[in-house]
Scaffold this motif. Sequence first.
Motif, PDB file in Angstrom:
ATOM      1  N   ARG A   1     -72.548  41.973   0.731  1.00  0.00           N
ATOM      2  CA  ARG A   1     -72.312  42.980   1.772  1.00  0.00           C
ATOM      3  C   ARG A   1     -72.189  44.378   1.186  1.00  0.00           C
ATOM      4  N   MET A   2     -71.997  44.485  -0.121  1.00  0.00           N
ATOM      5  CA  MET A   2     -71.973  45.792  -0.772  1.00  0.00           C
ATOM      6  C   MET A   2     -73.365  46.260  -1.207  1.00  0.00           C
ATOM      7  N   TRP A   3     -74.349  45.369  -1.129  1.00  0.00           N
ATOM      8  CA  TRP A   3     -75.688  45.739  -1.577  1.00  0.00           C
ATOM      9  C   TRP A   3     -76.260  46.939  -0.825  1.00  0.00           C
ATOM     10  N   PRO A   4     -76.140  47.012   0.512  1.00  0.00           N
ATOM     11  CA  PRO A   4     -76.684  48.195   1.204  1.00  0.00           C
ATOM     12  C   PRO A   4     -76.061  49.504   0.726  1.00  0.00           C
ATOM     13  N   VAL A   5     -74.760  49.502   0.418  1.00  0.00           N
ATOM     14  CA  VAL A   5     -74.098  50.710  -0.069  1.00  0.00           C
ATOM     15  C   VAL A   5     -74.694  51.115  -1.419  1.00  0.00           C
ATOM     16  N   LEU A   6     -74.841  50.137  -2.319  1.00  0.00           N
ATOM     17  CA  LEU A   6     -75.423  50.410  -3.629  1.00  0.00           C
ATOM     18  C   LEU A   6     -76.872  50.872  -3.497  1.00  0.00           C
ATOM     19  N   PHE A   7     -77.642  50.192  -2.650  1.00  0.00           N
ATOM     20  CA  PHE A   7     -79.060  50.528  -2.484  1.00  0.00           C
ATOM     21  C   PHE A   7     -79.217  51.934  -1.919  1.00  0.00           C
ATOM     22  N   GLU A   8     -78.385  52.287  -0.939  1.00  0.00           N
ATOM     23  CA  GLU A   8     -78.458  53.621  -0.347  1.00  0.00           C
ATOM     24  C   GLU A   8     -78.151  54.694  -1.389  1.00  0.00           C
ATOM     25  N   TYR A   9     -77.153  54.441  -2.223  1.00  0.00           N
ATOM     26  CA  TYR A   9     -76.810  55.442  -3.238  1.00  0.00           C
ATOM     27  C   TYR A   9     -77.908  55.557  -4.295  1.00  0.00           C
ATOM     28  N   MET A  10     -78.475  54.432  -4.704  1.00  0.00           N
ATOM     29  CA  MET A  10     -79.549  54.477  -5.696  1.00  0.00           C
ATOM     30  C   MET A  10     -80.765  55.212  -5.147  1.00  0.00           C
ATOM     31  N   LEU A  11     -81.037  55.064  -3.854  1.00  0.00           N
ATOM     32  CA  LEU A  11     -82.138  55.809  -3.243  1.00  0.00           C
ATOM     33  C   LEU A  11     -81.871  57.308  -3.283  1.00  0.00           C
ATOM     34  N   SER A  12     -80.611  57.703  -3.059  1.00  0.00           N
ATOM     35  CA  SER A  12     -80.286  59.132  -3.078  1.00  0.00           C
ATOM     36  C   SER A  12     -80.467  59.715  -4.480  1.00  0.00           C
ATOM     37  N   VAL A  13     -80.133  58.946  -5.506  1.00  0.00           N
ATOM     38  CA  VAL A  13     -80.338  59.398  -6.884  1.00  0.00           C
ATOM     39  C   VAL A  13     -81.830  59.497  -7.183  1.00  0.00           C
ATOM     40  N   ALA A  14     -82.593  58.497  -6.753  1.00  0.00           N
ATOM     41  CA  ALA A  14     -84.039  58.522  -6.967  1.00  0.00           C
ATOM     42  C   ALA A  14     -84.667  59.719  -6.263  1.00  0.00           C
ATOM     43  N   TRP A  15     -84.221  60.007  -5.038  1.00  0.00           N
ATOM     44  CA  TRP A  15     -84.762  61.158  -4.299  1.00  0.00           C
ATOM     45  C   TRP A  15     -84.514  62.462  -5.056  1.00  0.00           C
ATOM     46  N   ALA A  16     -83.310  62.614  -5.614  1.00  0.00           N
ATOM     47  CA  ALA A  16     -82.983  63.841  -6.340  1.00  0.00           C
ATOM     48  C   ALA A  16     -83.915  64.040  -7.527  1.00  0.00           C
ATOM     49  N   TYR A  17     -84.179  62.985  -8.281  1.00  0.00           N
ATOM     50  CA  TYR A  17     -85.028  63.121  -9.463  1.00  0.00           C
ATOM     51  C   TYR A  17     -86.507  63.286  -9.087  1.00  0.00           C
ATOM     52  N   ILE A  18     -86.915  62.672  -7.985  1.00  0.00           N
ATOM     53  CA  ILE A  18     -88.293  62.871  -7.529  1.00  0.00           C
ATOM     54  C   ILE A  18     -88.501  64.317  -7.076  1.00  0.00           C
ATOM     55  N   MET A  19     -87.525  64.861  -6.360  1.00  0.00           N
ATOM     56  CA  MET A  19     -87.611  66.263  -5.948  1.00  0.00           C
ATOM     57  C   MET A  19     -87.639  67.188  -7.168  1.00  0.00           C
ATOM     58  N   LEU A  20     -86.832  66.876  -8.166  1.00  0.00           N
ATOM     59  CA  LEU A  20     -86.833  67.683  -9.379  1.00  0.00           C
ATOM     60  C   LEU A  20     -88.207  67.610 -10.060  1.00  0.00           C
ATOM     61  N   PHE A  21     -88.795  66.438 -10.095  1.00  0.00           N
ATOM     62  CA  PHE A  21     -90.122  66.255 -10.688  1.00  0.00           C
ATOM     63  C   PHE A  21     -91.168  67.090  -9.954  1.00  0.00           C
ATOM     64  N   ILE A  22     -91.121  67.082  -8.628  1.00  0.00           N
ATOM     65  CA  ILE A  22     -92.068  67.871  -7.836  1.00  0.00           C
ATOM     66  C   ILE A  22     -91.883  69.366  -8.088  1.00  0.00           C
ATOM     67  N   MET A  23     -90.633  69.795  -8.176  1.00  0.00           N
ATOM     68  CA  MET A  23     -90.357  71.208  -8.432  1.00  0.00           C
ATOM     69  C   MET A  23     -90.837  71.620  -9.824  1.00  0.00           C
ATOM     70  N   LEU A  24     -90.685  70.734 -10.798  1.00  0.00           N
ATOM     71  CA  LEU A  24     -91.159  71.036 -12.157  1.00  0.00           C
ATOM     72  C   LEU A  24     -92.689  71.128 -12.204  1.00  0.00           C
ATOM     73  N   LEU A  25     -93.370  70.235 -11.463  1.00  0.00           N
ATOM     74  CA  LEU A  25     -94.830  70.316 -11.402  1.00  0.00           C
ATOM     75  C   LEU A  25     -95.274  71.650 -10.804  1.00  0.00           C
ATOM     76  N   TRP A  26     -94.593  72.076  -9.765  1.00  0.00           N
ATOM     77  CA  TRP A  26     -94.921  73.361  -9.141  1.00  0.00           C
ATOM     78  C   TRP A  26     -94.695  74.512 -10.113  1.00  0.00           C
ATOM     79  N   LEU A  27     -93.555  74.454 -10.835  1.00  0.00           N
ATOM     80  CA  LEU A  27     -93.221  75.529 -11.759  1.00  0.00           C
ATOM     81  C   LEU A  27     -94.226  75.610 -12.906  1.00  0.00           C
ATOM     82  N   VAL A  28     -94.609  74.463 -13.465  1.00  0.00           N
ATOM     83  CA  VAL A  28     -95.595  74.448 -14.547  1.00  0.00           C
ATOM     84  C   VAL A  28     -96.937  74.966 -14.049  1.00  0.00           C
TER      85      VAL A  28
END
Length: 415
Positions: free
Chosen positions: A294-321
Amino acid sequence: MNPILATLFQFAFFYPIVMSFFWMTGGLYYYFRRERWSPTRTQPPAIENPPFVSILIPCFNEGDQVDETIAAALTQRYPDFEVIAINDGSSDDTAEKLNGLAARHDRLRVIHLDRNMGKANAMRMGTLAARSEYLVCIDGDALLDEYAAHWMVWHLLSGPRVGAVTGNPRIRNRSTLLGRLQVGEFSSIIGMIKRAQRVYGRLFTVSGVISAFRRTALHRIGYWADDMVTEDIDISWRLQMDHWDIRYEPNALCFILMPETLKGLWKQRLRWARGGVEVMLRHTRDLLSWRKRRMWPVLFEYMLSVAWAYIMLFIMLLWLVGLFLPMPEQLYVRTILPSWHGVILAMVCLTQFAASLIIDRRYEARVGRNYYWMIWYPIAYWMLSLFTTVTAVPKTLLKRRRERATWISPDRGIR
């Protein structure tokens, strides 16, 4: 465009939209199913034979706020309670003020610790000194609503497996744009998330500024961990992993001070982000057990938020380069400025704020006046969440193991 890169772009775009609808759906369901027809804040459900309750207030350099905090705690509309203030080695006049208040109020007891050992240790000392099974815990700068203790104790008495209850923090200081934004954030984001998580399963965290606990549950899991940056997230996960239920009670109000400077807000949100990463790293392996599913959805939701942050950072770095160097067509990002998809995100965000107004006007009649300021939310807070998350991961990984988390006086707004 490369299929993998296209998938990352789609995730970065759709993740905030999906989560907004996820929170809105759960929040509105909670409101119409459990909240709309419930008793009003000033008419809590009756408690037969109300038990004795202990209100714990850990304090570190709270000399400017401690008088009104203690005064609010002592005016609870509850028949039998005590207030325990724990002075955790304050270097200002907190100790003198607490001693003076204790001399005037029979319900107040004061515990003095000789040095700053952190909030977790202060809470543990207060729990050991408490005379009750039921503990209401607030921060040293928080003003507890007069009916808050009654609402939270009612939940703890409603079932033997209810281990904790989290309340509804409200922002006191609203003199700046940052202050007004946080009024909307606590209403339309934090409150909505807690309602949705309560509907779908487990809570990510209790609010450290206002929560109540069953001491038996705390004893089973070993109380608060003194090496976690955010002890409230850790205690929430460990309670639920031990199969204790955590409730959310929006009628249990608490009025708090929040940062109104960018530096103060950054430090606070970075601490929150580090706390989430610490809990994820420490408890993910334990959560792989089927009994803790029953804690899996909480963990999964948080891991998705971390993944989103790093994907956004990756996109911003591609734009900057791409601004300075030639890039392959499949990796070229033309712009990160909002276009049609930015308008969609903004409309979804404003729809979420509108839904929160339907819910929150029950607790604050004039909360709608802050709706205008929320047009700045997508840029200000999504970017803040992004950068605090990507900063928190390496800082947490490089942290020394079992390093004690001590108090640091936060930004309490512009005076």
